[in-house]
Design a protein around this motif. Structure first.
Motif, PDB file in Angstrom:
ATOM      1  N   ALA A 212      30.697  20.366 -18.542  1.00  0.00           N
ATOM      2  CA  ALA A 212      29.419  19.940 -18.132  1.00  0.00           C
ATOM      3  C   ALA A 212      28.784  20.338 -16.709  1.00  0.00           C
ATOM      4  O   ALA A 212      27.685  20.497 -16.545  1.00  0.00           O
ATOM      5  CB  ALA A 212      29.304  18.441 -18.433  1.00  0.00           C
ATOM      6  N   ASP A 213      30.034  20.279 -15.864  1.00  0.00           N
ATOM      7  CA  ASP A 213      29.605  20.874 -14.594  1.00  0.00           C
ATOM      8  C   ASP A 213      29.320  22.275 -14.531  1.00  0.00           C
ATOM      9  O   ASP A 213      28.571  22.697 -13.831  1.00  0.00           O
ATOM     10  CB  ASP A 213      30.784  20.526 -13.845  1.00  0.00           C
ATOM     11  CG  ASP A 213      31.180  19.229 -13.318  1.00  0.00           C
ATOM     12  OD1 ASP A 213      30.511  18.123 -13.437  1.00  0.00           O
ATOM     13  OD2 ASP A 213      32.230  18.637 -12.913  1.00  0.00           O
TER      14      ASP A 213
ATOM     15  N   ASP B 238      19.852  24.465 -22.168  1.00  0.00           N
ATOM     16  CA  ASP B 238      20.563  23.600 -21.239  1.00  0.00           C
ATOM     17  C   ASP B 238      22.077  24.289 -21.437  1.00  0.00           C
ATOM     18  O   ASP B 238      22.905  23.780 -20.923  1.00  0.00           O
ATOM     19  CB  ASP B 238      20.689  22.180 -22.012  1.00  0.00           C
ATOM     20  CG  ASP B 238      21.220  22.365 -23.377  1.00  0.00           C
ATOM     21  OD1 ASP B 238      21.535  23.252 -24.024  1.00  0.00           O
ATOM     22  OD2 ASP B 238      21.283  21.273 -23.956  1.00  0.00           O
TER      23      ASP B 238
ATOM     24  N   LYS C 112      20.015  29.148 -17.209  1.00  0.00           N
ATOM     25  CA  LYS C 112      20.324  28.626 -18.418  1.00  0.00           C
ATOM     26  C   LYS C 112      19.585  28.919 -19.625  1.00  0.00           C
ATOM     27  O   LYS C 112      18.518  29.733 -19.317  1.00  0.00           O
ATOM     28  CB  LYS C 112      20.222  27.062 -18.433  1.00  0.00           C
ATOM     29  CG  LYS C 112      21.223  26.219 -17.234  1.00  0.00           C
ATOM     30  CD  LYS C 112      20.719  24.769 -17.335  1.00  0.00           C
ATOM     31  CE  LYS C 112      21.512  24.033 -16.438  1.00  0.00           C
ATOM     32  NZ  LYS C 112      21.359  22.561 -16.345  1.00  0.00           N
TER      33      LYS C 112
ATOM     34  N   ASN D  62      27.654  23.882 -16.744  1.00  0.00           N
ATOM     35  CA  ASN D  62      26.124  23.825 -17.268  1.00  0.00           C
ATOM     36  C   ASN D  62      25.492  23.336 -16.052  1.00  0.00           C
ATOM     37  O   ASN D  62      24.200  23.793 -16.063  1.00  0.00           O
ATOM     38  CB  ASN D  62      26.171  22.860 -18.715  1.00  0.00           C
ATOM     39  CG  ASN D  62      26.485  23.758 -19.850  1.00  0.00           C
ATOM     40  OD1 ASN D  62      26.402  25.173 -20.070  1.00  0.00           O
ATOM     41  ND2 ASN D  62      27.208  23.177 -20.615  1.00  0.00           N
ATOM     42  N   ASP D  63      25.783  22.253 -15.682  1.00  0.00           N
ATOM     43  CA  ASP D  63      24.714  21.670 -14.622  1.00  0.00           C
ATOM     44  C   ASP D  63      24.820  22.365 -13.429  1.00  0.00           C
ATOM     45  O   ASP D  63      23.755  22.462 -12.855  1.00  0.00           O
ATOM     46  CB  ASP D  63      25.680  20.214 -14.262  1.00  0.00           C
ATOM     47  CG  ASP D  63      25.342  19.135 -15.080  1.00  0.00           C
ATOM     48  OD1 ASP D  63      24.613  19.298 -16.351  1.00  0.00           O
ATOM     49  OD2 ASP D  63      26.085  18.122 -15.093  1.00  0.00           O
ATOM     50  N   ASN D  64      25.694  23.400 -13.168  1.00  0.00           N
ATOM     51  CA  ASN D  64      25.616  24.171 -11.746  1.00  0.00           C
ATOM     52  C   ASN D  64      25.277  25.627 -12.146  1.00  0.00           C
ATOM     53  O   ASN D  64      25.430  26.417 -11.299  1.00  0.00           O
ATOM     54  CB  ASN D  64      26.759  24.168 -11.167  1.00  0.00           C
ATOM     55  CG  ASN D  64      27.023  22.576 -10.530  1.00  0.00           C
ATOM     56  OD1 ASN D  64      26.427  22.150  -9.793  1.00  0.00           O
ATOM     57  ND2 ASN D  64      28.172  22.091 -11.030  1.00  0.00           N
TER      58      ASN D  64
END
Length: 106
Positions: free
Chosen positions: A95-96, A69, A104, A98-100
């Motif tokens: 968080a953005d 993650d 990962k 990591n999310d985008n």
């Protein structure tokens, strides 16, 4: 009247140059997406937002190992200075990032 007829071609050329240069000055510079790699394994926001932990990814090498993650590779439109400005912006959310992420790692 003769002088005016002689000046018309010159005026037309000057006007054409003004229009050509004027419109080119307002074109936006297009930034090419670059893939950057996060080189640390730290999940701390301060480390993710530290430009020293990022480098341009070598797309010829395997990516980031086991999927997890934590951001590994991230596509960003701009050079390293632009990325640094983005990371240092207080509005940038880890968080953005990591999310985008493209890839990962754990």
């Amino acid at each position: 009247m003769k002088n005016l007829k002689k000046l018309l071609p010159v005026i037309a050329v000057v006007l054409g140059l003004v229009i050509a240069f004027g419109t080119s000055a307002f074109k936006a510079k297009v930034k090419t997406p670059v893939v950057y790699e996060y080189t640390s394994n730290s999940h701390l926001a301060a480390d993710i937002k530290n430009i020293a932990n990022w480098e341009v990814a070598d797309l010829e090498t395997p990516s980031c190992g086991e999927s997890g993650d934590l951001v590994c590779r991230f596509s960003f439109e701009g050079d390293m200075t632009d990325l640094q400005n983005y990371l240092e912006d207080t509005a940038t959310d880890v968080a953005d990032i990591n999310d985008n992420a493209i890839n990962k790692k754990q």
